[in-house]
Write an enzyme that holds these catalytic residues in place. Sequence first.
Site, PDB file in Angstrom:
ATOM      1  N   CYS A 137      -6.553  -4.279   2.701  1.00 17.83           N
ATOM      2  CA  CYS A 137      -7.356  -3.985   1.507  1.00 17.83           C
ATOM      3  C   CYS A 137      -8.131  -5.202   1.007  1.00 17.83           C
ATOM      4  O   CYS A 137      -9.341  -5.278   1.177  1.00 17.83           O
ATOM      5  CB  CYS A 137      -6.453  -3.456   0.385  1.00 17.83           C
TER       6      CYS A 137
ATOM      7  N   ARG B 182       4.566   8.311  16.707  1.00 17.28           N
ATOM      8  CA  ARG B 182       4.725   8.367  15.255  1.00 17.28           C
ATOM      9  C   ARG B 182       5.227   9.741  14.821  1.00 17.28           C
ATOM     10  O   ARG B 182       6.138   9.853  13.987  1.00 17.28           O
ATOM     11  CB  ARG B 182       3.389   8.043  14.591  1.00 17.28           C
TER      12      ARG B 182
ATOM     13  N   ASP C 199      -1.295  13.288  13.019  1.00 19.29           N
ATOM     14  CA  ASP C 199      -1.600  11.933  13.478  1.00 19.29           C
ATOM     15  C   ASP C 199      -1.771  11.973  14.991  1.00 19.29           C
ATOM     16  O   ASP C 199      -1.051  12.720  15.681  1.00 19.29           O
ATOM     17  CB  ASP C 199      -0.469  10.971  13.098  1.00 19.29           C
TER      18      ASP C 199
ATOM     19  N   THR D 298     -10.740   3.837   2.351  1.00 18.27           N
ATOM     20  CA  THR D 298     -11.640   2.955   1.616  1.00 18.27           C
ATOM     21  C   THR D 298     -12.960   2.790   2.363  1.00 18.27           C
ATOM     22  O   THR D 298     -12.978   2.464   3.548  1.00 18.27           O
ATOM     23  CB  THR D 298     -10.990   1.580   1.416  1.00 18.27           C
TER      24      THR D 298
ATOM     25  N   VAL E 133      -0.768   5.177   3.716  1.00 21.18           N
ATOM     26  CA  VAL E 133      -1.394   6.021   2.701  1.00 21.18           C
ATOM     27  C   VAL E 133      -1.070   7.488   2.922  1.00 21.18           C
ATOM     28  O   VAL E 133      -0.640   8.199   2.014  1.00 21.18           O
ATOM     29  CB  VAL E 133      -2.921   5.820   2.696  1.00 21.18           C
TER      30      VAL E 133
ATOM     31  N   THR F 106      -9.732   2.092   7.713  1.00 24.40           N
ATOM     32  CA  THR F 106     -11.138   1.684   7.805  1.00 24.40           C
ATOM     33  C   THR F 106     -11.179   0.153   7.825  1.00 24.40           C
ATOM     34  O   THR F 106     -11.374  -0.487   6.789  1.00 24.40           O
ATOM     35  CB  THR F 106     -11.956   2.223   6.613  1.00 24.40           C
TER      36      THR F 106
ATOM     37  N   ARG G  68      -1.028  -5.843   9.549  1.00 21.24           N
ATOM     38  CA  ARG G  68      -2.476  -5.707   9.710  1.00 21.24           C
ATOM     39  C   ARG G  68      -3.221  -6.814   8.967  1.00 21.24           C
ATOM     40  O   ARG G  68      -2.994  -7.056   7.797  1.00 21.24           O
ATOM     41  CB  ARG G  68      -2.942  -4.341   9.196  1.00 21.24           C
TER      42      ARG G  68
END
Length: 421
Positions: A261, A40, A35, A121, A17, A86, A332
């Site tokens: 999600c 990364r 981050d 989210t 995202v 989240t 994930r």
Amino acid sequence: MLPGSEKNIAVIGLGYVGLPLAVAFGKKYPVTGFDINSRRITELKAGLDRTREVGEKDLRESIHLRFCDSAGALRNCNVFIVTVPTPIDSYKKPDLTQLLHASRQVGQALKRGDVVIYESTVYPGCTEEDCVPVLEKESGLRYNVDFFCGYSPERINPGDKVNTLTKIRKVTSGSTPAAAAWIDDLYAGIIEAGTHRASSIKVAEASKAIENAQRDLNISFVNELALIFDRMNIDTTEVLQAAATKWNFLNYKPGLVGGHCIGVDPYYLAYKAESLGYYSQVILSGRRVNDTMGVFVANKLVKLMIRKGHKIEGSRVLILGLTFKENCPDIRNTRVIDVVKELKDFGMQVEVYDPWASAELVFTEYGIQLLQKPGGQYEAIVLAVAHDVFGTIEFRDFTKTNSVIYDLKSVLPRELVDARL
């Protein structure tokens, strides 16, 4: 007082995202991409995005974007956009650990007139009930007096190169009417598809929660149909194809429902409802159906193998695909792992091949050593994820005359497979 024309944006969390968002804003405004993962940051500075969401060309064209892993750099910013994960915990409860940690970091950099926007989210009310108190405590500032907040739910679809960030209409919201207008204008500057200004932060939060809960329920319905039609010895795909000839039929397909999600967000909504004394009937029943599909697939495969005369214990099984969706490296909350675990419980030798997934991350997260390439012959092959690359596999090279091929995605020629989900 909201920020003026001098916008200095921080994007906290550079995953699926955050990175596309930072890149889009970085073509127009000074952006600090932050981050806590130093590796990364090193990779992004070298032009490498391991999520494959942003290409090296886009990174170069985002001329105002700078990457860092030092929270001190956030002090130069006046707009903070939080895009950290989240997830849910082992009890399927919301895990706000990363969200609250990011809020503390932002709070320590917060100044009068700054704006904090959340994209992670959450359940309705989380921004103002959980995050704002952290911002106030860390900064010593007052909400809607010294600083302002907003919520704009992310709508990133990993692996989708058509419906990208700027081409999907963006929901925005703010903690005051002036903040809402300011935040909407900020996003309107990069979102080609336009924006939709929600009446409140809670409405915007709720809109995200129900988007994925609705998809979860629709998939759970066709998954339940697959369970029923399996007992009737009817091909679910053929039933859906026939039903889809009606103009208003919603053509969802059965499958393993994972990812960060659809397989997670319904639990956020149900958790909040439960805290208010309402116990979800529909939402959680759909989740229960979807969570059983991995075990169903494994048991179905075993039955198919027995019918073909295979000895189950010790049989070699090849699983094609481990990521949660096709043509995407995101592992994930993949539910393919449920199939792998169940087959191993039967004593099978389960091998997994997925050229899209990071072998290092898969081993770290799931303890599975990915194959570099399939080898030898297998008693069974399960197509679990419909990566395009699997369309070039010559299945006869890896099967015996009585091997079982189970197509969970209904993409292989019907005459090639023994069963479809």
